[in-house]
Write a protein that holds these residues in place. Structure first.
Motif, PDB file in Angstrom:
ATOM      1  N   ILE A 145      -5.074  95.653  84.311  1.00 28.28           N
ATOM      2  CA  ILE A 145      -5.691  96.711  83.511  1.00 28.28           C
ATOM      3  C   ILE A 145      -4.755  97.211  82.402  1.00 28.28           C
ATOM      4  O   ILE A 145      -5.215  97.817  81.435  1.00 28.28           O
ATOM      5  CB  ILE A 145      -6.152  97.886  84.408  1.00 28.28           C
ATOM      6  CG1 ILE A 145      -7.177  98.755  83.681  1.00 28.28           C
ATOM      7  CG2 ILE A 145      -4.956  98.701  84.895  1.00 28.28           C
ATOM      8  CD1 ILE A 145      -7.839  99.788  84.559  1.00 28.28           C
ATOM      9  N   TYR A 165      -3.276  95.793  79.924  1.00 22.54           N
ATOM     10  CA  TYR A 165      -3.672  95.363  78.574  1.00 22.54           C
ATOM     11  C   TYR A 165      -4.885  96.139  78.087  1.00 22.54           C
ATOM     12  O   TYR A 165      -5.011  96.446  76.902  1.00 22.54           O
ATOM     13  CB  TYR A 165      -3.988  93.868  78.545  1.00 22.54           C
ATOM     14  CG  TYR A 165      -2.816  93.000  78.185  1.00 22.54           C
ATOM     15  CD1 TYR A 165      -2.228  93.069  76.925  1.00 22.54           C
ATOM     16  CD2 TYR A 165      -2.286  92.104  79.094  1.00 22.54           C
ATOM     17  CE1 TYR A 165      -1.148  92.279  76.592  1.00 22.54           C
ATOM     18  CE2 TYR A 165      -1.202  91.296  78.773  1.00 22.54           C
ATOM     19  CZ  TYR A 165      -0.639  91.390  77.520  1.00 22.54           C
ATOM     20  OH  TYR A 165       0.433  90.605  77.198  1.00 22.54           O
ATOM     21  N   ASP A 166      -5.816  96.447  78.982  1.00 16.35           N
ATOM     22  CA  ASP A 166      -7.045  97.120  78.575  1.00 16.35           C
ATOM     23  C   ASP A 166      -6.790  98.498  77.990  1.00 16.35           C
ATOM     24  O   ASP A 166      -7.539  98.950  77.123  1.00 16.35           O
ATOM     25  CB  ASP A 166      -8.018  97.198  79.756  1.00 16.35           C
ATOM     26  CG  ASP A 166      -8.509  95.823  80.150  1.00 16.35           C
ATOM     27  OD1 ASP A 166      -9.164  95.170  79.322  1.00 16.35           O
ATOM     28  OD2 ASP A 166      -8.204  95.384  81.279  1.00 16.35           O
ATOM     29  N   PHE A 188      -6.047  97.568  74.398  1.00 18.19           N
ATOM     30  CA  PHE A 188      -6.749  96.414  73.831  1.00 18.19           C
ATOM     31  C   PHE A 188      -7.357  96.706  72.463  1.00 18.19           C
ATOM     32  O   PHE A 188      -7.540  95.814  71.645  1.00 18.19           O
ATOM     33  CB  PHE A 188      -7.837  95.919  74.792  1.00 18.19           C
ATOM     34  CG  PHE A 188      -7.909  94.424  74.881  1.00 18.19           C
ATOM     35  CD1 PHE A 188      -7.261  93.754  75.897  1.00 18.19           C
ATOM     36  CD2 PHE A 188      -8.614  93.681  73.952  1.00 18.19           C
ATOM     37  CE1 PHE A 188      -7.308  92.364  75.988  1.00 18.19           C
ATOM     38  CE2 PHE A 188      -8.670  92.305  74.027  1.00 18.19           C
ATOM     39  CZ  PHE A 188      -8.017  91.648  75.046  1.00 18.19           C
ATOM     40  N   GLY A 242     -14.996  95.749  72.221  1.00 16.51           N
ATOM     41  CA  GLY A 242     -14.529  95.794  73.602  1.00 16.51           C
ATOM     42  C   GLY A 242     -15.508  95.148  74.567  1.00 16.51           C
ATOM     43  O   GLY A 242     -15.115  94.391  75.454  1.00 16.51           O
ATOM     44  N   PHE A 295     -14.629  91.779  76.485  1.00 15.35           N
ATOM     45  CA  PHE A 295     -14.539  91.851  77.938  1.00 15.35           C
ATOM     46  C   PHE A 295     -15.454  90.809  78.579  1.00 15.35           C
ATOM     47  O   PHE A 295     -15.071  90.168  79.566  1.00 15.35           O
ATOM     48  CB  PHE A 295     -14.893  93.256  78.455  1.00 15.35           C
ATOM     49  CG  PHE A 295     -14.516  93.442  79.891  1.00 15.35           C
ATOM     50  CD1 PHE A 295     -13.238  93.836  80.228  1.00 15.35           C
ATOM     51  CD2 PHE A 295     -15.423  93.199  80.904  1.00 15.35           C
ATOM     52  CE1 PHE A 295     -12.856  93.988  81.562  1.00 15.35           C
ATOM     53  CE2 PHE A 295     -15.063  93.346  82.237  1.00 15.35           C
ATOM     54  CZ  PHE A 295     -13.778  93.740  82.559  1.00 15.35           C
ATOM     55  N   MET A 351     -11.349  98.362  84.339  1.00 19.88           N
ATOM     56  CA  MET A 351     -10.837  97.558  83.227  1.00 19.88           C
ATOM     57  C   MET A 351     -11.809  97.613  82.047  1.00 19.88           C
ATOM     58  O   MET A 351     -11.407  97.800  80.900  1.00 19.88           O
ATOM     59  CB  MET A 351     -10.626  96.103  83.666  1.00 19.88           C
ATOM     60  CG  MET A 351      -9.482  95.889  84.627  1.00 19.88           C
ATOM     61  SD  MET A 351      -9.416  94.191  85.264  1.00 19.88           S
ATOM     62  CE  MET A 351      -8.973  93.281  83.782  1.00 19.88           C
ATOM     63  N   PHE A 352     -13.099  97.437  82.355  1.00 17.94           N
ATOM     64  CA  PHE A 352     -14.133  97.452  81.314  1.00 17.94           C
ATOM     65  C   PHE A 352     -14.164  98.804  80.597  1.00 17.94           C
ATOM     66  O   PHE A 352     -14.142  98.862  79.360  1.00 17.94           O
ATOM     67  CB  PHE A 352     -15.503  97.146  81.936  1.00 17.94           C
ATOM     68  CG  PHE A 352     -16.643  97.272  80.969  1.00 17.94           C
ATOM     69  CD1 PHE A 352     -16.868  96.291  80.015  1.00 17.94           C
ATOM     70  CD2 PHE A 352     -17.486  98.366  81.013  1.00 17.94           C
ATOM     71  CE1 PHE A 352     -17.920  96.408  79.110  1.00 17.94           C
ATOM     72  CE2 PHE A 352     -18.536  98.493  80.118  1.00 17.94           C
ATOM     73  CZ  PHE A 352     -18.756  97.511  79.162  1.00 17.94           C
ATOM     74  N   SER A 380     -11.825 101.058  80.408  1.00 18.65           N
ATOM     75  CA  SER A 380     -10.571 101.233  79.662  1.00 18.65           C
ATOM     76  C   SER A 380     -10.605 100.468  78.345  1.00 18.65           C
ATOM     77  O   SER A 380     -10.197 100.985  77.306  1.00 18.65           O
ATOM     78  CB  SER A 380      -9.381 100.767  80.494  1.00 18.65           C
ATOM     79  OG  SER A 380      -9.249 101.549  81.647  1.00 18.65           O
ATOM     80  N   ARG A 381     -11.114  99.239  78.383  1.00 21.36           N
ATOM     81  CA  ARG A 381     -11.152  98.424  77.158  1.00 21.36           C
ATOM     82  C   ARG A 381     -12.117  99.005  76.137  1.00 21.36           C
ATOM     83  O   ARG A 381     -11.824  99.071  74.944  1.00 21.36           O
ATOM     84  CB  ARG A 381     -11.524  96.979  77.470  1.00 21.36           C
ATOM     85  CG  ARG A 381     -11.387  96.111  76.216  1.00 21.36           C
ATOM     86  CD  ARG A 381     -11.571  94.662  76.456  1.00 21.36           C
ATOM     87  NE  ARG A 381     -10.674  94.141  77.469  1.00 21.36           N
ATOM     88  CZ  ARG A 381     -10.481  92.860  77.680  1.00 21.36           C
ATOM     89  NH1 ARG A 381     -11.104  91.953  76.929  1.00 21.36           N
ATOM     90  NH2 ARG A 381      -9.673  92.431  78.621  1.00 21.36           N
ATOM     91  N   SER A 394     -10.628 102.110  74.708  1.00 19.88           N
ATOM     92  CA  SER A 394      -9.547 101.718  73.812  1.00 19.88           C
ATOM     93  C   SER A 394     -10.105 101.249  72.469  1.00 19.88           C
ATOM     94  O   SER A 394      -9.562 101.569  71.411  1.00 19.88           O
ATOM     95  CB  SER A 394      -8.708 100.616  74.458  1.00 19.88           C
ATOM     96  OG  SER A 394      -7.658 100.225  73.621  1.00 19.88           O
TER      97      SER A 394
END
Length: 192
Positions: A40, A42-43, A46, A124, A128, A148-149, A151-152, A155
């Motif tokens: 996570i 990187y997310d 990202f 994103g 993803f 993760m999703f 967060s991306r 971001s």
């Protein structure tokens, strides 16, 4: 690229090359975050890898700017030595398509903060979906993948959308974008 002016192509290309270098510079930052937080990491950042698509589209305001700028940046990043290799170009194209979809949904008529954030979020979502299959996210716990999703996508909204607008607006204040759509918009606002 019908109806594009040479200066628009040049600015988009220059932005793409500059951000290819920025993208490479952020790889070690991502690796450090992965070391602390796992995949996570990187997310969280990202959105930096979507930012040129938002900036180019916001400045130029023509269909294709988001997709082309991201594709060029990914290609230059590969040429500069990104270890992922040519597969990165496909990732860049997918990210650019996501951002492009965000602008296309407004028929390329809106370039306010919300639209830029939405375009960053779409980059994103697209990236993803690609990463889910390409990087084997299915092997991770469902709740973790959802984080993760989220967060991306956040971001993309914050780093690419809000950050891209802030960088572009700062650049426009210098006057170097006075002959571009963004520069003309800023001049009208100051004249009013």
């Amino acid at each position: 690229m019908k109806n594009w002016k040479l200066k628009e192509i040049v600015v988009m290309s220059v932005l793409s090359v500059v951000f290819a270098v920025v993208y490479l510079a952020f790889l070690p930052v991502g690796k450090v975050l992965v070391g602390f937080f796992g995949p996570i990491g990187y997310d969280f950042i990202f959105g930096i890898w979507f930012i040129v698509s938002i900036i180019a589209a916001y400045i130029i305001r023509k269909p294709g700017a988001a997709f082309l700028s991201e594709t060029i940046a990914a290609t230059v990043e590969v040429l500069l030595g990104n270890a992922v290799g040519p597969m990165l170009i496909i990732s860049g194209m997918i990210q650019g398509l996501g951002a492009e979809a965000g602008f296309a949904l407004t028929r390329y008529r809106r370039y306010d903060l919300w639209t830029l954030m939405f375009a960053g979020m779409m980059a994103g979502v697209f990236s993803f979906a690609w990463g889910y299959f390409q990087s084997g996210f299915a092997a991770l716990a469902g709740g973790y993948v959802l984080l993760m999703f989220i967060s991306r996508v956040l971001s993309g909204a914050l780093i690419a959308g809000v950050g891209g607008k802030a960088l572009s607006d700062a650049l426009a204040k210098t006057g170097v974008l006075s002959s571009f759509a963004l520069g003309k918009e800023k001049r009208k606002k100051h004249a009013a």
